[in-house]
Design a protein around this motif. Structure first.
Motif, PDB file in Angstrom:
ATOM      1  N   SER A  41     -21.499  17.378  -0.940  1.00  0.00           N
ATOM      2  CA  SER A  41     -20.173  17.165  -0.363  1.00  0.00           C
ATOM      3  C   SER A  41     -19.108  17.251  -1.444  1.00  0.00           C
ATOM      4  O   SER A  41     -19.313  16.829  -2.581  1.00  0.00           O
ATOM      5  CB  SER A  41     -20.090  15.803   0.341  1.00  0.00           C
ATOM      6  N   LYS A  42     -17.981  17.838  -1.063  1.00  0.00           N
ATOM      7  CA  LYS A  42     -16.828  17.947  -1.947  1.00  0.00           C
ATOM      8  C   LYS A  42     -15.602  17.458  -1.190  1.00  0.00           C
ATOM      9  O   LYS A  42     -15.476  17.672   0.014  1.00  0.00           O
ATOM     10  CB  LYS A  42     -16.600  19.399  -2.390  1.00  0.00           C
ATOM     11  N   SER A  43     -14.707  16.799  -1.913  1.00  0.00           N
ATOM     12  CA  SER A  43     -13.485  16.336  -1.262  1.00  0.00           C
ATOM     13  C   SER A  43     -12.361  16.242  -2.279  1.00  0.00           C
ATOM     14  O   SER A  43     -12.595  16.090  -3.480  1.00  0.00           O
ATOM     15  CB  SER A  43     -13.699  14.976  -0.590  1.00  0.00           C
ATOM     16  N   LYS A  44     -11.140  16.332  -1.774  1.00  0.00           N
ATOM     17  CA  LYS A  44      -9.945  16.157  -2.597  1.00  0.00           C
ATOM     18  C   LYS A  44      -8.998  15.220  -1.865  1.00  0.00           C
ATOM     19  O   LYS A  44      -8.923  15.224  -0.637  1.00  0.00           O
ATOM     20  CB  LYS A  44      -9.241  17.498  -2.851  1.00  0.00           C
ATOM     21  N   GLU A  45      -8.278  14.424  -2.647  1.00  0.00           N
ATOM     22  CA  GLU A  45      -7.296  13.524  -2.051  1.00  0.00           C
ATOM     23  C   GLU A  45      -6.139  13.352  -3.015  1.00  0.00           C
ATOM     24  O   GLU A  45      -6.322  13.248  -4.214  1.00  0.00           O
ATOM     25  CB  GLU A  45      -7.918  12.160  -1.739  1.00  0.00           C
ATOM     26  N   VAL A  46      -4.966  13.350  -2.477  1.00  0.00           N
ATOM     27  CA  VAL A  46      -3.773  13.086  -3.270  1.00  0.00           C
ATOM     28  C   VAL A  46      -2.926  12.086  -2.500  1.00  0.00           C
ATOM     29  O   VAL A  46      -2.856  12.141  -1.266  1.00  0.00           O
ATOM     30  CB  VAL A  46      -2.976  14.373  -3.570  1.00  0.00           C
ATOM     31  N   GLY A  47      -2.344  11.161  -3.203  1.00  0.00           N
ATOM     32  CA  GLY A  47      -1.524  10.174  -2.526  1.00  0.00           C
ATOM     33  C   GLY A  47      -0.555   9.506  -3.472  1.00  0.00           C
ATOM     34  O   GLY A  47      -0.691   9.564  -4.700  1.00  0.00           O
ATOM     35  N   LEU A  48       0.432   8.864  -2.871  1.00  0.00           N
ATOM     36  CA  LEU A  48       1.508   8.245  -3.619  1.00  0.00           C
ATOM     37  C   LEU A  48       1.752   6.842  -3.079  1.00  0.00           C
ATOM     38  O   LEU A  48       1.926   6.645  -1.880  1.00  0.00           O
ATOM     39  CB  LEU A  48       2.782   9.085  -3.463  1.00  0.00           C
ATOM     40  N   GLY A  49       1.710   5.850  -3.979  1.00  0.00           N
ATOM     41  CA  GLY A  49       2.045   4.482  -3.607  1.00  0.00           C
ATOM     42  C   GLY A  49       3.375   4.094  -4.221  1.00  0.00           C
ATOM     43  O   GLY A  49       3.611   4.350  -5.405  1.00  0.00           O
ATOM     44  N   ILE A  50       4.250   3.491  -3.428  1.00  0.00           N
ATOM     45  CA  ILE A  50       5.577   3.103  -3.911  1.00  0.00           C
ATOM     46  C   ILE A  50       5.771   1.609  -3.705  1.00  0.00           C
ATOM     47  O   ILE A  50       5.627   1.088  -2.599  1.00  0.00           O
ATOM     48  CB  ILE A  50       6.697   3.879  -3.188  1.00  0.00           C
ATOM     49  N   ARG A  51       6.081   0.924  -4.795  1.00  0.00           N
ATOM     50  CA  ARG A  51       6.337  -0.512  -4.760  1.00  0.00           C
ATOM     51  C   ARG A  51       7.804  -0.744  -5.100  1.00  0.00           C
ATOM     52  O   ARG A  51       8.317  -0.213  -6.085  1.00  0.00           O
ATOM     53  CB  ARG A  51       5.427  -1.209  -5.778  1.00  0.00           C
ATOM     54  N   VAL A  52       8.489  -1.556  -4.298  1.00  0.00           N
ATOM     55  CA  VAL A  52       9.900  -1.867  -4.552  1.00  0.00           C
ATOM     56  C   VAL A  52      10.060  -3.382  -4.617  1.00  0.00           C
ATOM     57  O   VAL A  52       9.350  -4.124  -3.933  1.00  0.00           O
ATOM     58  CB  VAL A  52      10.832  -1.276  -3.480  1.00  0.00           C
ATOM     59  N   ILE A  53      11.000  -3.829  -5.450  1.00  0.00           N
ATOM     60  CA  ILE A  53      11.249  -5.259  -5.630  1.00  0.00           C
ATOM     61  C   ILE A  53      12.757  -5.502  -5.697  1.00  0.00           C
ATOM     62  O   ILE A  53      13.486  -4.804  -6.405  1.00  0.00           O
ATOM     63  CB  ILE A  53      10.585  -5.788  -6.914  1.00  0.00           C
ATOM     64  N   LYS A  54      13.187  -6.499  -4.928  1.00  0.00           N
ATOM     65  CA  LYS A  54      14.590  -6.928  -4.978  1.00  0.00           C
ATOM     66  C   LYS A  54      14.641  -8.423  -4.705  1.00  0.00           C
ATOM     67  O   LYS A  54      14.073  -8.904  -3.719  1.00  0.00           O
ATOM     68  CB  LYS A  54      15.437  -6.184  -3.946  1.00  0.00           C
ATOM     69  N   ASP A  55      15.297  -9.158  -5.587  1.00  0.00           N
ATOM     70  CA  ASP A  55      15.433 -10.608  -5.431  1.00  0.00           C
ATOM     71  C   ASP A  55      14.058 -11.274  -5.266  1.00  0.00           C
ATOM     72  O   ASP A  55      13.870 -12.156  -4.421  1.00  0.00           O
ATOM     73  CB  ASP A  55      16.333 -10.946  -4.238  1.00  0.00           C
ATOM     74  N   PHE A  56      13.102 -10.813  -6.059  1.00  0.00           N
ATOM     75  CA  PHE A  56      11.735 -11.337  -6.058  1.00  0.00           C
ATOM     76  C   PHE A  56      11.035 -11.180  -4.698  1.00  0.00           C
ATOM     77  O   PHE A  56      10.121 -11.931  -4.375  1.00  0.00           O
ATOM     78  CB  PHE A  56      11.713 -12.800  -6.490  1.00  0.00           C
ATOM     79  N   LYS A  57      11.450 -10.205  -3.945  1.00  0.00           N
ATOM     80  CA  LYS A  57      10.758  -9.832  -2.717  1.00  0.00           C
ATOM     81  C   LYS A  57      10.178  -8.439  -2.908  1.00  0.00           C
ATOM     82  O   LYS A  57      10.882  -7.538  -3.381  1.00  0.00           O
ATOM     83  CB  LYS A  57      11.702  -9.852  -1.515  1.00  0.00           C
ATOM     84  N   GLN A  58       8.927  -8.267  -2.548  1.00  0.00           N
ATOM     85  CA  GLN A  58       8.208  -7.030  -2.830  1.00  0.00           C
ATOM     86  C   GLN A  58       7.829  -6.298  -1.547  1.00  0.00           C
ATOM     87  O   GLN A  58       7.403  -6.908  -0.569  1.00  0.00           O
ATOM     88  CB  GLN A  58       6.948  -7.337  -3.635  1.00  0.00           C
ATOM     89  N   GLY A  59       7.964  -4.978  -1.604  1.00  0.00           N
ATOM     90  CA  GLY A  59       7.516  -4.134  -0.497  1.00  0.00           C
ATOM     91  C   GLY A  59       6.651  -3.011  -1.016  1.00  0.00           C
ATOM     92  O   GLY A  59       6.777  -2.599  -2.185  1.00  0.00           O
TER      93      GLY A  59
END
Length: 440
Positions: A41-59
């Protein structure tokens, strides 16, 4: 990366800090069974994770499509999720503006090996295992997996690093038969270079464990010295490894809370987590948040020295980050984790350990490791292996139970082998415990 940075910054609202984690992965898996190809089996994956912070609140949000439209949508989802997150002073980003490409740990030679040659490597592994002992009649499955990974990470404080690397892992099994009775055993190795995997040693270990457990029977309940063979010792260490993590400390899920600089085991016990271990599966110059990696002594001569921290847990615990932030993929946030955790080797051969007492139980297989309790340290595990008298095999046993508390086990450590091996991110030599209750 410049386009990616521009897409993120133009879609962010005012006041937000951000971190971007891009990962590309290629996987190749080859499997054989009884000297025949079974699966490819062969596979490829690409992805992007984005973390944002404002006033000590995280998304946080992620996407598998790397386009301007998808990145903008991902940023908006991250900002929306941050508005629903409670304020937490631990939500901070690394402010060290390191920029550059990290030293590659990449097996250019290993990645060029053809599929046919990989199949032949596995078949030769099975043949060698059977050649070592005529009672080994086959292998249910052997596999060789290759991962090629590229990572790009940047944040709003100027941190920007990238690297590419390789990972190889091999799994095999051996089925032994004698007078109609069967025993099966398994063996695993991993490394950043394919040459790090010692196929000959794998064959010797899996054949030894399978044949040693033939004609196994139950055993009376008694307290006796126990030697954990190196892979069983590794599995036990791995099962309790979460107790060393900053995340466990912040959640009150570790028996080690408040025990810094106090004895937790025998003076013979030293446990190390080394993010710079040569060719180690978890080695890299920086951790997942860009903190420099280092060698952390977790337990030194029986004394607990401290926890392994990510940036978040370091802030929460008023401690320094230890370079132990890990990410399991672009789909997850960074968390505290082990890099290359191992028990430091000692001076004894396996035969030395097995000969120190008149009667010894050599543990070759453990079951139920998912049931151990890192909060109390208690464990009760199924085990199989060999009873030895004065270093010579007396009988094989199975279906026995060994139990107790890991702190008591560490305190009763009386011998450490020199046969340290890494099994993925965790390793150990064989270890001798003075006395454990063994019973049916």
């Amino acid at each position: 990366m410049e386009n990616l940075k521009k897409w993120v910054e133009t879609s962010l609202k005012s006041g937000y800090d951000y971190e971007v984690y891009l990962e590309r992965t290629e996987k190749l898996l080859v499997e054989t069974s009884n000297e025949q190809p079974e699966n490819l089996s062969k596979s490829k994956e690409v992805g992007l994770g984005i973390r944002v912070i404002k006033d000590f609140k995280q998304g946080f949000a992620y996407t598998t499509e790397i386009s301007q439209e998808s990145v903008i949508k991902c940023v908006k989802r991250a900002m929306e999720s941050s508005e629903l997150t409670p304020e937490d002073k631990g939500f901070v980003l690394n402010k060290n503006p390191f920029r550059g490409e990290l030293k590659a740990i990449y097996d250019s030679e290993g990645t060029t090996i053809s599929v046919e040659d990989r199949i032949e490597m596995l078949i030769n592994l099975e043949r060698l295992t059977k050649k070592l002992d005529k009672r080994v009649v086959g292998s249910r499955k052997s596999s060789l997996k290759e991962l090629k990974v590229e990572v790009y990470c940047l944040n709003s404080y100027g941190l920007e690093y990238s690297y590419r690397t390789t990972y190889f892992s091999c799994f095999t099994s051996a089925l032994a038969v004698e007078n109609g009775e069967e025993a099966i055993s398994y063996e695993y190795r991993a490394g950043r270079f394919i040459k790090d995997i010692d196929f000959e040693e794998m064959a010797k270990d899996v054949a030894f464990k399978a044949t040693a457990q033939l004609k196994a029977s139950s055993y009376e309940t008694k307290v006796l010295p126990v030697v954990f063979f190196r892979d069983s010792a590794t599995l036990l260490l791995e099962a309790f490894s979460s107790m060393f993590l900053g995340d466990s400390l912040t959640k009150n899920k570790t028996m080690l809370k408040g025990k810094e600089n106090t004895p937790v085991g025998s003076p013979l016990l030293t446990i190390i987590d080394d993010g710079m271990l040569e060719h180690g599966l978890g080695s890299l110059e920086l951790d997942a948040e860009g903190i420099p990696s280092r060698k952390n002594v977790v337990v030194e001569r029986g004394v607990f020295k401290g926890f392994l921290h990510s940036l978040y847990t370091a802030v929460k615990c008023n401690a320094e980050p230890t370079g132990n932030s890990v990410r399991h993929s672009f789909k997850s946030l960074p968390t505290s984790g082990i890099r290359n955790l191992y028990i430091e080797k000692g001076p004894y051969s396996l035969d030395d350990l097995l000969s120190m007492y008149d009667e010894t139980f050599l543990v070759l297989d453990l079951m139920g490791l998912h049931t151990v309790d890192p909060i109390s340290g208690d464990f009760s595990l199924g085990a199989s292996g060999i009873i030895l008298k004065r270093g010579n095999k007396e009988k094989a046993v199975k279906g026995v139970v060994i139990g107790g508390n890991v702190k008591d086990l560490w305190e009763k450590l009386v011998g450490v082998g020199k046969d340290l091996r890494m099994y993925g991110h965790v390793g150990s030599p064989s270890i001798l415990i003075e006395g454990i209750t063994v019973g049916s």
